[in-house]
Write a protein that holds these residues in place. Structure first.
Motif, PDB file in Angstrom:
ATOM      1  N   VAL A 271     -13.680   2.325   7.968  1.00 26.99           N
ATOM      2  CA  VAL A 271     -13.640   3.760   7.660  1.00 26.99           C
ATOM      3  C   VAL A 271     -12.191   4.250   7.652  1.00 26.99           C
ATOM      4  O   VAL A 271     -11.773   4.986   6.749  1.00 26.99           O
ATOM      5  CB  VAL A 271     -14.489   4.568   8.668  1.00 26.99           C
ATOM      6  CG1 VAL A 271     -14.251   6.063   8.526  1.00 26.99           C
ATOM      7  CG2 VAL A 271     -15.970   4.248   8.493  1.00 26.99           C
ATOM      8  N   LEU A 272     -11.406   3.837   8.650  1.00 30.75           N
ATOM      9  CA  LEU A 272      -9.995   4.240   8.702  1.00 30.75           C
ATOM     10  C   LEU A 272      -9.225   3.714   7.499  1.00 30.75           C
ATOM     11  O   LEU A 272      -8.378   4.420   6.941  1.00 30.75           O
ATOM     12  CB  LEU A 272      -9.350   3.752   9.999  1.00 30.75           C
ATOM     13  CG  LEU A 272      -9.845   4.416  11.277  1.00 30.75           C
ATOM     14  CD1 LEU A 272      -9.198   3.764  12.497  1.00 30.75           C
ATOM     15  CD2 LEU A 272      -9.584   5.903  11.259  1.00 30.75           C
TER      16      LEU A 272
ATOM     17  N   PRO B  54      -5.484   6.256   2.482  1.00 31.71           N
ATOM     18  CA  PRO B  54      -4.660   6.787   1.390  1.00 31.71           C
ATOM     19  C   PRO B  54      -4.505   8.308   1.441  1.00 31.71           C
ATOM     20  O   PRO B  54      -3.451   8.833   1.094  1.00 31.71           O
ATOM     21  CB  PRO B  54      -5.399   6.348   0.124  1.00 31.71           C
ATOM     22  CG  PRO B  54      -6.162   5.142   0.541  1.00 31.71           C
ATOM     23  CD  PRO B  54      -6.573   5.416   1.959  1.00 31.71           C
ATOM     24  N   TRP B  55      -5.542   9.008   1.863  1.00 32.25           N
ATOM     25  CA  TRP B  55      -5.467  10.461   1.955  1.00 32.25           C
ATOM     26  C   TRP B  55      -4.737  10.888   3.227  1.00 32.25           C
ATOM     27  O   TRP B  55      -3.874  11.753   3.194  1.00 32.25           O
ATOM     28  CB  TRP B  55      -6.863  11.089   1.926  1.00 32.25           C
ATOM     29  CG  TRP B  55      -7.552  10.885   0.625  1.00 32.25           C
ATOM     30  CD1 TRP B  55      -7.173  11.391  -0.582  1.00 32.25           C
ATOM     31  CD2 TRP B  55      -8.738  10.125   0.396  1.00 32.25           C
ATOM     32  NE1 TRP B  55      -8.065  10.986  -1.559  1.00 32.25           N
ATOM     33  CE2 TRP B  55      -9.034  10.211  -0.975  1.00 32.25           C
ATOM     34  CE3 TRP B  55      -9.584   9.391   1.215  1.00 32.25           C
ATOM     35  CZ2 TRP B  55     -10.133   9.584  -1.544  1.00 32.25           C
ATOM     36  CZ3 TRP B  55     -10.671   8.774   0.652  1.00 32.25           C
ATOM     37  CH2 TRP B  55     -10.929   8.877  -0.721  1.00 32.25           C
ATOM     38  N   VAL B  56      -5.103  10.289   4.345  1.00 31.39           N
ATOM     39  CA  VAL B  56      -4.522  10.679   5.629  1.00 31.39           C
ATOM     40  C   VAL B  56      -3.030  10.346   5.679  1.00 31.39           C
ATOM     41  O   VAL B  56      -2.224  11.146   6.155  1.00 31.39           O
ATOM     42  CB  VAL B  56      -5.271   9.988   6.792  1.00 31.39           C
ATOM     43  CG1 VAL B  56      -4.584  10.241   8.125  1.00 31.39           C
ATOM     44  CG2 VAL B  56      -6.726  10.460   6.841  1.00 31.39           C
TER      45      VAL B  56
ATOM     46  N   ALA C 173      -0.571   8.215  -4.496  1.00 28.25           N
ATOM     47  CA  ALA C 173       0.235   8.017  -5.711  1.00 28.25           C
ATOM     48  C   ALA C 173       0.386   6.537  -6.045  1.00 28.25           C
ATOM     49  O   ALA C 173       0.664   6.180  -7.190  1.00 28.25           O
ATOM     50  CB  ALA C 173       1.610   8.650  -5.536  1.00 28.25           C
ATOM     51  N   TYR C 174       0.175   5.684  -5.073  1.00 31.71           N
ATOM     52  CA  TYR C 174       0.254   4.234  -5.279  1.00 31.71           C
ATOM     53  C   TYR C 174      -1.164   3.728  -5.537  1.00 31.71           C
ATOM     54  O   TYR C 174      -1.924   3.421  -4.612  1.00 31.71           O
ATOM     55  CB  TYR C 174       0.877   3.552  -4.055  1.00 31.71           C
ATOM     56  CG  TYR C 174       2.302   3.982  -3.837  1.00 31.71           C
ATOM     57  CD1 TYR C 174       3.341   3.317  -4.486  1.00 31.71           C
ATOM     58  CD2 TYR C 174       2.614   5.058  -3.018  1.00 31.71           C
ATOM     59  CE1 TYR C 174       4.655   3.705  -4.308  1.00 31.71           C
ATOM     60  CE2 TYR C 174       3.925   5.460  -2.837  1.00 31.71           C
ATOM     61  CZ  TYR C 174       4.937   4.783  -3.489  1.00 31.71           C
ATOM     62  OH  TYR C 174       6.238   5.177  -3.320  1.00 31.71           O
ATOM     63  N   ASN C 175      -1.525   3.683  -6.827  1.00 30.83           N
ATOM     64  CA  ASN C 175      -2.904   3.376  -7.214  1.00 30.83           C
ATOM     65  C   ASN C 175      -3.412   2.043  -6.684  1.00 30.83           C
ATOM     66  O   ASN C 175      -4.538   1.955  -6.201  1.00 30.83           O
ATOM     67  CB  ASN C 175      -3.049   3.410  -8.738  1.00 30.83           C
ATOM     68  CG  ASN C 175      -2.975   4.811  -9.286  1.00 30.83           C
ATOM     69  OD1 ASN C 175      -3.298   5.765  -8.592  1.00 30.83           O
ATOM     70  ND2 ASN C 175      -2.525   4.941 -10.518  1.00 30.83           N
ATOM     71  N   GLY C 176      -2.623   0.995  -6.782  1.00 27.80           N
ATOM     72  CA  GLY C 176      -3.067  -0.316  -6.323  1.00 27.80           C
ATOM     73  C   GLY C 176      -3.348  -0.335  -4.833  1.00 27.80           C
ATOM     74  O   GLY C 176      -4.374  -0.857  -4.381  1.00 27.80           O
ATOM     75  N   ALA C 177      -2.460   0.244  -4.058  1.00 22.46           N
ATOM     76  CA  ALA C 177      -2.646   0.297  -2.603  1.00 22.46           C
ATOM     77  C   ALA C 177      -3.845   1.167  -2.247  1.00 22.46           C
ATOM     78  O   ALA C 177      -4.639   0.814  -1.359  1.00 22.46           O
ATOM     79  CB  ALA C 177      -1.379   0.825  -1.938  1.00 22.46           C
ATOM     80  N   SER C 178      -3.994   2.291  -2.957  1.00 22.09           N
ATOM     81  CA  SER C 178      -5.124   3.184  -2.680  1.00 22.09           C
ATOM     82  C   SER C 178      -6.452   2.507  -2.993  1.00 22.09           C
ATOM     83  O   SER C 178      -7.381   2.525  -2.173  1.00 22.09           O
ATOM     84  CB  SER C 178      -5.003   4.469  -3.499  1.00 22.09           C
ATOM     85  OG  SER C 178      -3.871   5.188  -3.113  1.00 22.09           O
ATOM     86  N   TRP C 179      -6.553   1.894  -4.165  1.00 15.15           N
ATOM     87  CA  TRP C 179      -7.797   1.230  -4.545  1.00 15.15           C
ATOM     88  C   TRP C 179      -8.106   0.050  -3.631  1.00 15.15           C
ATOM     89  O   TRP C 179      -9.270  -0.202  -3.301  1.00 15.15           O
ATOM     90  CB  TRP C 179      -7.782   0.808  -6.011  1.00 15.15           C
ATOM     91  CG  TRP C 179      -8.151   1.951  -6.898  1.00 15.15           C
ATOM     92  CD1 TRP C 179      -7.306   2.747  -7.624  1.00 15.15           C
ATOM     93  CD2 TRP C 179      -9.472   2.469  -7.093  1.00 15.15           C
ATOM     94  NE1 TRP C 179      -8.020   3.723  -8.269  1.00 15.15           N
ATOM     95  CE2 TRP C 179      -9.353   3.577  -7.971  1.00 15.15           C
ATOM     96  CE3 TRP C 179     -10.723   2.118  -6.633  1.00 15.15           C
ATOM     97  CZ2 TRP C 179     -10.446   4.321  -8.377  1.00 15.15           C
ATOM     98  CZ3 TRP C 179     -11.825   2.855  -7.043  1.00 15.15           C
ATOM     99  CH2 TRP C 179     -11.675   3.944  -7.906  1.00 15.15           C
TER     100      TRP C 179
END
Length: 120
Positions: free
Chosen positions: A68-69, A74-76, A81-87
């Protein structure tokens, strides 16, 4: 969901290792890198602990929490803005929660000596 072989423990190790190593091939910033590495290592450690001590329910719950964390990171931590890391965080986070939830019925079945009792 999984068999008694505890395949989910090994899946958790792979998911955690993937998240922890992903900054090697993804475009990230320092916050995204540390979020992925720390949470990935924690997920992998939960999988290792569960493979060694399969009756330790706390590791399954911790794995779910770390999933969950990871999903929320990516939001917290503000690296959307870093799509690869966020996905990576979103997908690995969801898969980690699914693996953690799937591990709970298998653990409960082993702890209580089998499946549901039948009444005649």
């Amino acid at each position: 969901m999984f068999s008694d072989s505890r395949m989910q423990d090994y899946v958790a190790v792979v998911l955690g290792a993937f998240a922890a190593l992903s900054p090697l091939w993804l475009n990230t910033n320092e916050v995204a890198t540390w979020s992925l590495v720390v949470l990935g290592v924690l997920v992998a450690l939960c999988g290792i602990v569960q493979s060694v001590r399969p009756t330790m329910a706390a590791a399954d719950y911790a794995m779910g929490l770390f999933g969950v964390l990871l999903f929320l990171s990516p939001w917290v931590m503000d690296y959307t803005a870093y799509n690869g890391a966020s996905w990576t965080a979103w997908v690995v986070g969801v898969l980690t929660v699914v693996v953690a939830v799937a591990a709970l019925p298998a653990m409960n079945t082993r702890m209580h000596g089998g499946g549901l009792a039948t009444h005649h």
